[in-house]
Write a protein that holds these residues in place. Structure first.
Motif, PDB file in Angstrom:
ATOM      1  N   SER A 130      80.288  59.445  21.109  1.00 27.92           N
ATOM      2  CA  SER A 130      80.935  60.249  20.069  1.00 27.92           C
ATOM      3  C   SER A 130      80.658  61.732  20.844  1.00 27.92           C
ATOM      4  O   SER A 130      79.849  62.063  21.337  1.00 27.92           O
ATOM      5  N   PHE A 131      81.772  62.510  20.729  1.00 29.08           N
ATOM      6  CA  PHE A 131      81.984  63.697  21.300  1.00 29.08           C
ATOM      7  C   PHE A 131      82.083  64.996  20.323  1.00 29.08           C
ATOM      8  O   PHE A 131      83.074  64.870  19.675  1.00 29.08           O
ATOM      9  N   VAL A 132      81.311  65.960  20.320  1.00 33.71           N
ATOM     10  CA  VAL A 132      81.483  67.128  19.390  1.00 33.71           C
ATOM     11  C   VAL A 132      82.922  67.711  19.819  1.00 33.71           C
ATOM     12  O   VAL A 132      83.222  68.060  20.710  1.00 33.71           O
ATOM     13  N   ILE A 133      83.715  68.117  18.837  1.00 36.83           N
ATOM     14  CA  ILE A 133      84.886  68.910  18.755  1.00 36.83           C
ATOM     15  C   ILE A 133      84.719  70.243  18.153  1.00 36.83           C
ATOM     16  O   ILE A 133      85.074  71.309  18.585  1.00 36.83           O
ATOM     17  N   ASN A 134      84.085  70.260  16.769  1.00 35.22           N
ATOM     18  CA  ASN A 134      83.979  71.301  15.992  1.00 35.22           C
ATOM     19  C   ASN A 134      83.001  71.368  14.970  1.00 35.22           C
ATOM     20  O   ASN A 134      82.297  70.217  14.876  1.00 35.22           O
ATOM     21  N   ASN A 135      82.510  72.300  14.362  1.00 31.07           N
ATOM     22  CA  ASN A 135      81.472  72.427  13.424  1.00 31.07           C
ATOM     23  C   ASN A 135      81.638  73.509  12.408  1.00 31.07           C
ATOM     24  O   ASN A 135      82.276  74.334  12.769  1.00 31.07           O
ATOM     25  N   ARG A 136      81.279  73.278  11.132  1.00 35.03           N
ATOM     26  CA  ARG A 136      81.282  74.233  10.169  1.00 35.03           C
ATOM     27  C   ARG A 136      79.887  73.859   9.134  1.00 35.03           C
ATOM     28  O   ARG A 136      80.144  73.166   8.586  1.00 35.03           O
ATOM     29  N   ASP A 137      79.410  74.906   9.118  1.00 36.31           N
ATOM     30  CA  ASP A 137      78.061  74.944   8.084  1.00 36.31           C
ATOM     31  C   ASP A 137      78.090  75.993   7.268  1.00 36.31           C
ATOM     32  O   ASP A 137      78.094  77.224   7.740  1.00 36.31           O
ATOM     33  N   PHE A 138      77.374  76.043   6.249  1.00 34.06           N
ATOM     34  CA  PHE A 138      76.982  77.124   5.259  1.00 34.06           C
ATOM     35  C   PHE A 138      76.217  76.675   4.133  1.00 34.06           C
ATOM     36  O   PHE A 138      75.943  75.584   4.127  1.00 34.06           O
ATOM     37  N   ILE A 139      75.854  77.595   3.349  1.00 32.54           N
ATOM     38  CA  ILE A 139      74.968  77.389   2.180  1.00 32.54           C
ATOM     39  C   ILE A 139      75.417  77.989   0.767  1.00 32.54           C
ATOM     40  O   ILE A 139      75.978  78.837   0.871  1.00 32.54           O
ATOM     41  N   GLU A 140      75.390  77.072  -0.281  1.00 32.94           N
ATOM     42  CA  GLU A 140      75.742  77.237  -1.327  1.00 32.94           C
ATOM     43  C   GLU A 140      74.415  77.585  -2.296  1.00 32.94           C
ATOM     44  O   GLU A 140      73.377  77.091  -2.124  1.00 32.94           O
ATOM     45  N   ASP A 141      74.679  78.333  -3.404  1.00 31.25           N
ATOM     46  CA  ASP A 141      73.411  78.596  -4.301  1.00 31.25           C
ATOM     47  C   ASP A 141      73.632  77.409  -5.473  1.00 31.25           C
ATOM     48  O   ASP A 141      74.318  76.336  -5.109  1.00 31.25           O
ATOM     49  N   GLY A 142      72.705  77.408  -6.276  1.00 33.65           N
ATOM     50  CA  GLY A 142      72.575  76.230  -7.231  1.00 33.65           C
ATOM     51  C   GLY A 142      74.088  75.940  -8.125  1.00 33.65           C
ATOM     52  O   GLY A 142      74.327  74.861  -8.715  1.00 33.65           O
ATOM     53  N   GLY A 143      74.819  77.043  -8.148  1.00 31.19           N
ATOM     54  CA  GLY A 143      76.025  77.064  -8.866  1.00 31.19           C
ATOM     55  C   GLY A 143      77.046  76.531  -8.168  1.00 31.19           C
ATOM     56  O   GLY A 143      78.366  76.313  -8.555  1.00 31.19           O
ATOM     57  N   GLY A 144      76.783  76.257  -6.841  1.00 31.15           N
ATOM     58  CA  GLY A 144      78.072  76.092  -5.878  1.00 31.15           C
ATOM     59  C   GLY A 144      78.818  77.052  -5.440  1.00 31.15           C
ATOM     60  O   GLY A 144      79.839  76.730  -4.678  1.00 31.15           O
ATOM     61  N   LYS A 145      78.207  78.263  -5.289  1.00 37.08           N
ATOM     62  CA  LYS A 145      78.781  79.371  -4.732  1.00 37.08           C
ATOM     63  C   LYS A 145      78.439  79.490  -3.379  1.00 37.08           C
ATOM     64  O   LYS A 145      77.223  79.615  -3.199  1.00 37.08           O
ATOM     65  N   GLN A 146      79.280  79.881  -2.329  1.00 37.70           N
ATOM     66  CA  GLN A 146      78.942  79.941  -1.240  1.00 37.70           C
ATOM     67  C   GLN A 146      78.273  81.289  -0.793  1.00 37.70           C
ATOM     68  O   GLN A 146      78.709  82.540  -1.399  1.00 37.70           O
ATOM     69  N   ILE A 147      77.133  81.503  -0.271  1.00 39.94           N
ATOM     70  CA  ILE A 147      76.345  82.640  -0.442  1.00 39.94           C
ATOM     71  C   ILE A 147      76.239  82.937   1.126  1.00 39.94           C
ATOM     72  O   ILE A 147      75.556  84.218   1.262  1.00 39.94           O
ATOM     73  N   SER A 148      76.434  82.292   1.991  1.00 40.48           N
ATOM     74  CA  SER A 148      76.300  82.486   3.643  1.00 40.48           C
ATOM     75  C   SER A 148      77.625  82.558   4.203  1.00 40.48           C
ATOM     76  O   SER A 148      78.591  81.709   3.697  1.00 40.48           O
ATOM     77  N   SER A 149      77.723  83.194   5.351  1.00 37.98           N
ATOM     78  CA  SER A 149      78.935  83.168   6.069  1.00 37.98           C
ATOM     79  C   SER A 149      79.014  81.562   6.895  1.00 37.98           C
ATOM     80  O   SER A 149      78.131  81.203   7.082  1.00 37.98           O
ATOM     81  N   SER A 150      80.241  81.293   7.324  1.00 36.98           N
ATOM     82  CA  SER A 150      80.395  80.173   7.803  1.00 36.98           C
ATOM     83  C   SER A 150      79.987  80.113   9.045  1.00 36.98           C
ATOM     84  O   SER A 150      80.327  81.205   9.949  1.00 36.98           O
ATOM     85  N   ASN A 151      79.151  79.048   9.755  1.00 41.40           N
ATOM     86  CA  ASN A 151      78.807  79.086  10.907  1.00 41.40           C
ATOM     87  C   ASN A 151      79.523  78.068  11.757  1.00 41.40           C
ATOM     88  O   ASN A 151      79.675  76.734  11.380  1.00 41.40           O
ATOM     89  N   THR A 152      80.220  78.314  12.863  1.00 41.55           N
ATOM     90  CA  THR A 152      81.328  77.066  13.351  1.00 41.55           C
ATOM     91  C   THR A 152      80.711  77.163  14.837  1.00 41.55           C
ATOM     92  O   THR A 152      81.338  76.588  15.620  1.00 41.55           O
ATOM     93  N   SER A 153      79.536  77.684  15.348  1.00 40.76           N
ATOM     94  CA  SER A 153      79.178  77.396  16.661  1.00 40.76           C
ATOM     95  C   SER A 153      78.855  75.972  16.833  1.00 40.76           C
ATOM     96  O   SER A 153      78.290  75.341  15.925  1.00 40.76           O
ATOM     97  N   THR A 154      78.936  75.359  18.043  1.00 39.90           N
ATOM     98  CA  THR A 154      78.320  74.313  18.371  1.00 39.90           C
ATOM     99  C   THR A 154      76.981  74.129  19.381  1.00 39.90           C
ATOM    100  O   THR A 154      76.773  73.108  19.923  1.00 39.90           O
ATOM    101  N   ASP A 155      76.620  75.568  19.522  1.00 34.61           N
ATOM    102  CA  ASP A 155      75.472  75.607  20.493  1.00 34.61           C
ATOM    103  C   ASP A 155      74.196  74.779  20.231  1.00 34.61           C
ATOM    104  O   ASP A 155      73.702  74.288  21.233  1.00 34.61           O
ATOM    105  N   ASP A 156      74.116  74.626  19.081  1.00 37.95           N
ATOM    106  CA  ASP A 156      72.698  73.722  18.703  1.00 37.95           C
ATOM    107  C   ASP A 156      73.094  72.382  18.785  1.00 37.95           C
ATOM    108  O   ASP A 156      72.154  71.508  18.692  1.00 37.95           O
ATOM    109  N   LEU A 157      74.241  71.713  18.702  1.00 40.34           N
ATOM    110  CA  LEU A 157      74.473  70.401  18.761  1.00 40.34           C
ATOM    111  C   LEU A 157      74.389  69.726  20.169  1.00 40.34           C
ATOM    112  O   LEU A 157      74.927  70.395  21.084  1.00 40.34           O
ATOM    113  N   ASN A 158      73.954  68.497  20.240  1.00 41.18           N
ATOM    114  CA  ASN A 158      74.144  67.790  21.287  1.00 41.18           C
ATOM    115  C   ASN A 158      75.622  67.412  21.473  1.00 41.18           C
ATOM    116  O   ASN A 158      76.265  66.715  20.509  1.00 41.18           O
ATOM    117  N   LYS A 159      76.391  67.556  22.682  1.00 39.78           N
ATOM    118  CA  LYS A 159      77.872  67.618  22.881  1.00 39.78           C
ATOM    119  C   LYS A 159      77.995  66.117  22.886  1.00 39.78           C
ATOM    120  O   LYS A 159      79.225  65.789  22.407  1.00 39.78           O
TER     121      LYS A 159
END
Length: 229
Positions: A130-159
């Motif tokens: 498997s080969f990494v193409i893209n990434n998107r992660d973020f954090i939601e509060d308990g009510g399902g509201k996104q409270i962080s900006s989206s991170n799209t970097s793949t720097d931390d991932l094994n490619k």
């Protein structure tokens, strides 16, 4: 003379049967992923929905045995509960980290089909790269509201990650089939060491380190194959 005629007839029949049972097929497939993380740091992980789609090539040695290679785009990742996070405008003590990682999966499978004319119940097993193409992660509060900006970097991932695939399905017609498979990785999702992105500030339980986790995915897929003899 009779023996010669019978031998030729038998040889012709076997050649015809062999031709009918073998062949090269190309196909398309798509389906649903239920993905999560497994491993040492997977506490609180939940399944998240994604999709997979792509093409396949199948070569049948007989009705029973074939080899199948695939090229698929596949969404993996996880939903992780119990995240503490604070920004200038919002904070949560029980947030949910959501990660969607896009991979190109290349499984090479040995496929066994139980039935006549290449139809019926089938089983498949083999390795997968498997080969990494893209990434998107973020954090939601308990009510399902996104409270962080989206991170799209793949720097931390094994490619590139290595894993395995096992599945069961049913070939409905010579072209149409449906299958359920499990895809598990042997390689880690994240690189060892300090996190460069969201985990360093979001996942306090990891103290700024990338977690030790692997992809774990259940897949429900539908395919259609063209060609063959």
């Amino acid at each position: 003379m009779k023996k010669t005629i019978l031998s030729l007839a038998l040889l012709a029949g076997l050649s015809s049967a062999a031709k009918a049972q073998t062949g090269l097929k190309l196909g398309l497939k798509g389906g649903f992923n239920g993905a999560t993380f497994s491993g040492n740091d997977s506490k609180g992980n939940q399944y998240k929905a994604g999709f997979t789609a792509g093409g396949l090539i199948n070569y049948g040695f007989s009705d029973l045995i074939s080899v199948q290679g695939e090229l698929l785009y596949s969404q993996k990742g996880a939903s992780i509960d119990g995240i503490n996070y604070t920004t200038a405008s919002a904070s949560t003590t029980n947030g949910t980290f959501k990660s969607t990682i896009g991979y190109i999966d290349v499984p090479i499978l040995l496929k066994t089909t139980i039935g006549e004319d290449g139809k019926g119940l089938f089983f498949e097993l083999g390795p997968q790269g498997s080969f990494v193409i893209n990434n998107r992660d973020f954090i939601e509060d308990g009510g399902g509201k996104q409270i962080s900006s989206s991170n799209t970097s793949t720097d931390d991932l094994n490619k590139v990650v290595i894993g395995y695939v096992g599945g069961i399905g049913y070939q409905i017609t010579s072209g149409l089939g449906i299958g359920l498979r499990y895809a598990g990785d042997i390689s880690q999702v994240y690189k060892d060491g300090a996190s460069k992105n969201l985990f360093s500030s979001a996942a306090s339980g990891f103290k700024g380190q990338n977690p030790s986790v692997r992809n774990s995915v259940f897949q429900l897929q539908v395919h259609y194959m063209f060609g063959g003899n």
